[in-house]
Design a protein around this motif. Structure first.
Motif, PDB file in Angstrom:
ATOM      1  N   HIS A 120       1.034  -1.198   0.068  1.00 47.03           N
ATOM      2  CA  HIS A 120      -0.077   0.003  -0.012  1.00 47.03           C
ATOM      3  C   HIS A 120       0.863   1.186   0.134  1.00 47.03           C
ATOM      4  CE1 HIS A 120      -2.671   3.052   2.403  1.00 47.03           C
ATOM      5  NE2 HIS A 120      -3.259   2.796   0.828  1.00 47.03           N
ATOM      6  N   TYR A 121       0.808   2.087  -0.972  1.00 50.58           N
ATOM      7  CA  TYR A 121       1.401   3.409  -1.228  1.00 50.58           C
ATOM      8  C   TYR A 121       0.341   4.154  -0.841  1.00 50.58           C
ATOM      9  CZ  TYR A 121       5.717   1.993  -3.796  1.00 50.58           C
ATOM     10  OH  TYR A 121       6.805   1.603  -4.146  1.00 50.58           O
ATOM     11  N   GLY A 122       0.775   4.939   0.572  1.00 48.55           N
ATOM     12  CA  GLY A 122       0.033   5.837   0.982  1.00 48.55           C
ATOM     13  C   GLY A 122       0.038   5.965   2.570  1.00 48.55           C
ATOM     14  N   GLY A 123      -0.524   7.148   3.144  1.00 50.95           N
ATOM     15  CA  GLY A 123      -0.700   7.243   4.517  1.00 50.95           C
ATOM     16  C   GLY A 123       0.751   6.863   5.026  1.00 50.95           C
ATOM     17  N   ASP A 124       0.813   6.224   6.337  1.00 47.03           N
ATOM     18  CA  ASP A 124       1.996   6.003   6.888  1.00 47.03           C
ATOM     19  C   ASP A 124       2.425   4.457   6.942  1.00 47.03           C
ATOM     20  OD1 ASP A 124       2.720   8.548   7.972  1.00 47.03           O
ATOM     21  OD2 ASP A 124       1.375   8.206   9.704  1.00 47.03           O
ATOM     22  N   ASP A 125       1.823   3.829   5.803  1.00 46.09           N
ATOM     23  CA  ASP A 125       2.203   2.403   5.808  1.00 46.09           C
ATOM     24  C   ASP A 125       3.556   2.264   5.367  1.00 46.09           C
ATOM     25  OD1 ASP A 125      -0.021   1.575   6.632  1.00 46.09           O
ATOM     26  OD2 ASP A 125      -0.972   0.900   4.533  1.00 46.09           O
ATOM     27  N   VAL A 126       4.394   1.341   5.887  1.00 46.98           N
ATOM     28  CA  VAL A 126       5.831   1.290   5.747  1.00 46.98           C
ATOM     29  C   VAL A 126       6.261  -0.179   5.164  1.00 46.98           C
ATOM     30  CG1 VAL A 126       8.229   1.444   6.686  1.00 46.98           C
ATOM     31  CG2 VAL A 126       6.669   2.837   7.324  1.00 46.98           C
ATOM     32  N   HIS A 127       7.062  -0.070   4.091  1.00 51.14           N
ATOM     33  CA  HIS A 127       7.320  -1.372   3.351  1.00 51.14           C
ATOM     34  C   HIS A 127       8.770  -1.366   2.878  1.00 51.14           C
ATOM     35  CE1 HIS A 127       2.878  -2.206   2.784  1.00 51.14           C
ATOM     36  NE2 HIS A 127       3.079  -0.789   2.258  1.00 51.14           N
ATOM     37  N   PHE A 128       9.587  -2.400   2.537  1.00 51.33           N
ATOM     38  CA  PHE A 128      11.023  -2.359   2.354  1.00 51.33           C
ATOM     39  C   PHE A 128      11.268  -3.308   1.156  1.00 51.33           C
ATOM     40  CE2 PHE A 128      11.071  -1.456   6.688  1.00 51.33           C
ATOM     41  CZ  PHE A 128      11.669  -0.541   6.820  1.00 51.33           C
ATOM     42  N   ASP A 129      12.168  -3.079   0.202  1.00 55.68           N
ATOM     43  CA  ASP A 129      12.534  -3.827  -0.809  1.00 55.68           C
ATOM     44  C   ASP A 129      14.239  -3.556  -0.946  1.00 55.68           C
ATOM     45  OD1 ASP A 129      12.298  -0.960  -1.956  1.00 55.68           O
ATOM     46  OD2 ASP A 129      12.758  -2.021  -3.903  1.00 55.68           O
ATOM     47  N   PRO A 130      14.935  -4.799  -1.651  1.00 50.19           N
ATOM     48  CA  PRO A 130      15.955  -4.801  -1.640  1.00 50.19           C
ATOM     49  C   PRO A 130      16.685  -3.559  -2.603  1.00 50.19           C
ATOM     50  CG  PRO A 130      15.491  -6.770  -1.998  1.00 50.19           C
ATOM     51  CD  PRO A 130      14.071  -5.868  -2.101  1.00 50.19           C
ATOM     52  N   GLY A 131      17.671  -3.013  -2.394  1.00 53.00           N
ATOM     53  CA  GLY A 131      18.279  -1.727  -3.329  1.00 53.00           C
ATOM     54  C   GLY A 131      18.614  -2.472  -4.795  1.00 53.00           C
ATOM     55  N   SER A 132      18.310  -1.716  -5.809  1.00 53.07           N
ATOM     56  CA  SER A 132      18.253  -1.622  -7.297  1.00 53.07           C
ATOM     57  C   SER A 132      19.680  -1.610  -7.962  1.00 53.07           C
ATOM     58  CB  SER A 132      17.103  -1.163  -7.834  1.00 53.07           C
ATOM     59  OG  SER A 132      15.881  -1.508  -7.431  1.00 53.07           O
ATOM     60  N   CYS A 133      19.712  -2.091  -9.182  1.00 57.30           N
ATOM     61  CA  CYS A 133      20.825  -2.104 -10.242  1.00 57.30           C
ATOM     62  C   CYS A 133      22.252  -2.020  -9.578  1.00 57.30           C
ATOM     63  CB  CYS A 133      20.327  -0.684 -10.608  1.00 57.30           C
ATOM     64  SG  CYS A 133      18.688  -0.495 -11.324  1.00 57.30           S
ATOM     65  N   CYS A 134      22.638  -2.918  -8.756  1.00 55.57           N
ATOM     66  CA  CYS A 134      24.051  -2.959  -8.493  1.00 55.57           C
ATOM     67  C   CYS A 134      24.698  -3.677  -9.818  1.00 55.57           C
ATOM     68  CB  CYS A 134      24.036  -3.720  -7.134  1.00 55.57           C
ATOM     69  SG  CYS A 134      23.888  -2.936  -5.584  1.00 55.57           S
ATOM     70  N   VAL A 135      26.087  -3.249  -9.742  1.00 52.05           N
ATOM     71  CA  VAL A 135      26.693  -3.993 -10.959  1.00 52.05           C
ATOM     72  C   VAL A 135      27.704  -4.914 -10.500  1.00 52.05           C
ATOM     73  CG1 VAL A 135      26.451  -1.859 -12.561  1.00 52.05           C
ATOM     74  CG2 VAL A 135      28.450  -1.968 -10.804  1.00 52.05           C
ATOM     75  N   GLN A 136      28.023  -5.185  -8.948  1.00 48.82           N
ATOM     76  CA  GLN A 136      28.910  -6.051  -8.246  1.00 48.82           C
ATOM     77  C   GLN A 136      28.017  -6.920  -7.276  1.00 48.82           C
ATOM     78  OE1 GLN A 136      31.645  -2.869  -7.101  1.00 48.82           O
ATOM     79  NE2 GLN A 136      33.002  -3.464  -9.037  1.00 48.82           N
ATOM     80  N   ILE A 137      28.714  -7.707  -6.828  1.00 45.72           N
ATOM     81  CA  ILE A 137      28.213  -8.710  -5.702  1.00 45.72           C
ATOM     82  C   ILE A 137      29.494  -8.830  -4.891  1.00 45.72           C
ATOM     83  CG2 ILE A 137      28.493 -10.707  -6.882  1.00 45.72           C
ATOM     84  CD1 ILE A 137      25.961 -11.540  -5.221  1.00 45.72           C
ATOM     85  N   LEU A 138      29.269  -8.903  -3.390  1.00 43.50           N
ATOM     86  CA  LEU A 138      30.340  -9.447  -2.666  1.00 43.50           C
ATOM     87  C   LEU A 138      30.305 -10.805  -2.536  1.00 43.50           C
ATOM     88  CD1 LEU A 138      32.406  -8.188  -0.406  1.00 43.50           C
ATOM     89  CD2 LEU A 138      30.923  -8.475   1.198  1.00 43.50           C
ATOM     90  N   ASP A 139      31.254 -11.432  -3.218  1.00 46.95           N
ATOM     91  CA  ASP A 139      31.236 -13.172  -3.222  1.00 46.95           C
ATOM     92  C   ASP A 139      31.389 -13.524  -1.822  1.00 46.95           C
ATOM     93  OD1 ASP A 139      32.373 -15.777  -3.232  1.00 46.95           O
ATOM     94  OD2 ASP A 139      32.265 -15.358  -5.437  1.00 46.95           O
TER      95      ASP A 139
END
Length: 472
Positions: A82-101
């Motif tokens: 739900h986008y709106g009010g004070d509801d809070v959600h999380f998602d991982p960050g986007s578009c990284c070009v590298q990974i920590l092996d």
């Protein structure tokens, strides 16, 4: 009561908005798309030498037409974010070009197999309401990179998706892919599963592909999430309040373009603001001032009644260490207390350039703490303590009470084994990264792929193949 934090005074909010509306006219906002210039001019907005001078009344009209809330849906068609009010959600960050092996703890280019693992881990973790197209897959042609990342997520997840396109040409195929998943473009409009990040370039520049993406998303009815990125002291005024004013102007300009294309189309007041570190020349996403910028920018959006987004839960550390934990945990909590609807960035290290799946599961524990804090303290039962003392007296044996067994899981968040709460033993203590690696393996064993029909997979493959033939 639900705890809440506000960083801007009512007077400062009004000052920021007054200056933001003034900036829209003078110096104005650079626009690079001929289609957008034509759209603005049809609305009697003067555009001279590629710079739009947007009157406050037109910007306000477009602001008024933007929805105050909307939902993202999962694959089953159920409302999930739900986008709106004070509801809070999380998602991982986007578009990284590298990974920590995880084996070497060295940085390397991210590959398809890394994105698949991250999507599968995110799918199992309840702390993340949405997926993201988290990594650029270095083993795939860059010309179809945005589409391919979305393709991978759709094949491995049923959650809503935060994504984006780095070109105007790549967006239509991504919308077609989502429409195939939804059962058609009309179904996608009615129950959108994905939202697209769209970024202006600081300062005050809506580039050709960014502005054109706003048009296409609005007309398709697919939600857009403005990610304005003022860099305080570098590509924005050095003061936090001045950078927030620039952020507001960039968002107001984006909303004007978007709503003129299709009034009532869903859009989010979002961003990834940061400070410019004068000592190192870097953009520290873990700095407390960067967190404050995110909070302040979101407060302006909330004051206007709009859905909000921020980029937090990230670190500038190059390893998953104490710095990473401190920076990510505090921003998760502060973002949640601000009531930001979607908080992106979990799993990221090194100025948003690199992902770590092990950090993602550690961040999930910080997010759980933030979610528990938001739940607040509430009374349960007819008395607070009197009934318990009536039963236990002065013996102190509250552990034996039925009330304790019935309520402790509601009162306490029980973390996973990533968080070490065990008593010390003769065995050597383990580092959190080792515990996180074990947790990743556990989650991958729990993961179950979505049940996708062969015909749907054929549609996915066909869209990807057709786009590749045209682009490569």
């Amino acid at each position: 009561m639900r705890p809440k934090l506000q960083i801007l005074s009512a007077e400062l909010i009004e000052r920021i908005l007054r200056e933001a509306f003034t900036i829209l006219m003078d110096p104005g906002v650079r626009v690079g798309s001929p289609a957008v210039i034509e759209l603005l001019q049809r609305a009697d907005i003067p555009v001279r030498d590629g710079i739009a001078h947007i009157p406050a009344d037109i910007a306000q009209m477009c602001l008024d037409s933007a929805p105050r809330e909307f939902w993202l849906y999962n694959r089953q068609g159920e409302p999930a974010v739900h986008y709106g009010g004070d509801d809070v959600h999380f998602d991982p960050g986007s578009c990284c070009v590298q990974i920590l092996d995880p084996e070497t703890q060295q940085v390397r280019p991210s590959l398809t197999e890394d994105l698949v693992r991250m999507v599968q881990v995110t799918e199992v973790l309840p702390q993340f309401a949405a997926q993201s197209t988290a990594m650029v897959c270095g083993d795939q042609p860059s010309e179809i990179g945005d589409l391919y990342r979305l393709y991978v997520v759709l094949k491995n997840s049923s959650k809503p998706i935060v994504t984006g396109s780095f070109s105007a040409e790549g967006l239509p195929a991504m919308i077609d892919l989502l429409a195939a998943d939804a059962g058609g473009h009309d179904h996608l409009r009615q129950k959108p599963r994905s939202i697209f990040d769209v970024c202006p370039s600081p300062p005050l520049n809506w580039s050709e592909f960014g502005a054109h993406n706003l048009l296409d998303l609005a007309r398709a009815g697919v939600p857009a999430e403005i990610v304005s990125m003022p860099l305080a002291g570098g590509a924005a005024p050095v003061t936090l309040a001045g950078s927030i004013a620039q952020h507001a102007a960039e968002c107001l300009a984006g909303i004007t373009i978007h709503q003129l294309a299709a009034d009532g189309a869903p859009i989010v007041w979002g961003g990834a603001p940061a400070i410019f570190d004068m000592r190192t020349g870097t953009t520290p996403m873990g700095a407390i001032e960067t967190v404050m910028l995110n909070m302040g920018c979101a407060e302006i959006g909330k004051h206007l009644g709009l859905p909000t987004h921020g980029y937090m839960v990230a670190t500038d550390s190059k390893l998953v260490d104490a710095q990473a934990g401190a920076e990510s945990a505090r921003s998760a909590i502060l973002g949640a207390l601000t009531g930001i609807n979607m908080i992106s960035g979990a799993g990221m290290i090194d100025f948003l350039a690199c992902h770590s799946i092990e950090k993602l599961v550690i961040d999930a524990e910080s997010i759980s703490s933030a979610q528990r804090l938001l739940a607040g303290i509430e009374p349960r039962g007819e008395t607070l303590a009197l009934a318990a003392f009536a039963e236990a007296g002065l013996s102190g044996e509250f552990l034996k009470l039925k009330e304790t067994r019935a309520l402790f899981r509601k009162e306490q968040h029980i973390p996973s084994d990533v968080i070490d709460r065990a008593s010390r033993t003769d065995l050597p203590a383990t580092d959190i990264f080792i515990r996180a690696r074990a947790r990743v393996d556990e989650l991958l064993r729990e993961y179950r792929p979505p049940d996708l029909s062969g015909s749907l997979l054929d549609k996915f493959d066909g869209i990807l193949a057709s786009t590749a033939r045209k682009s490569i």
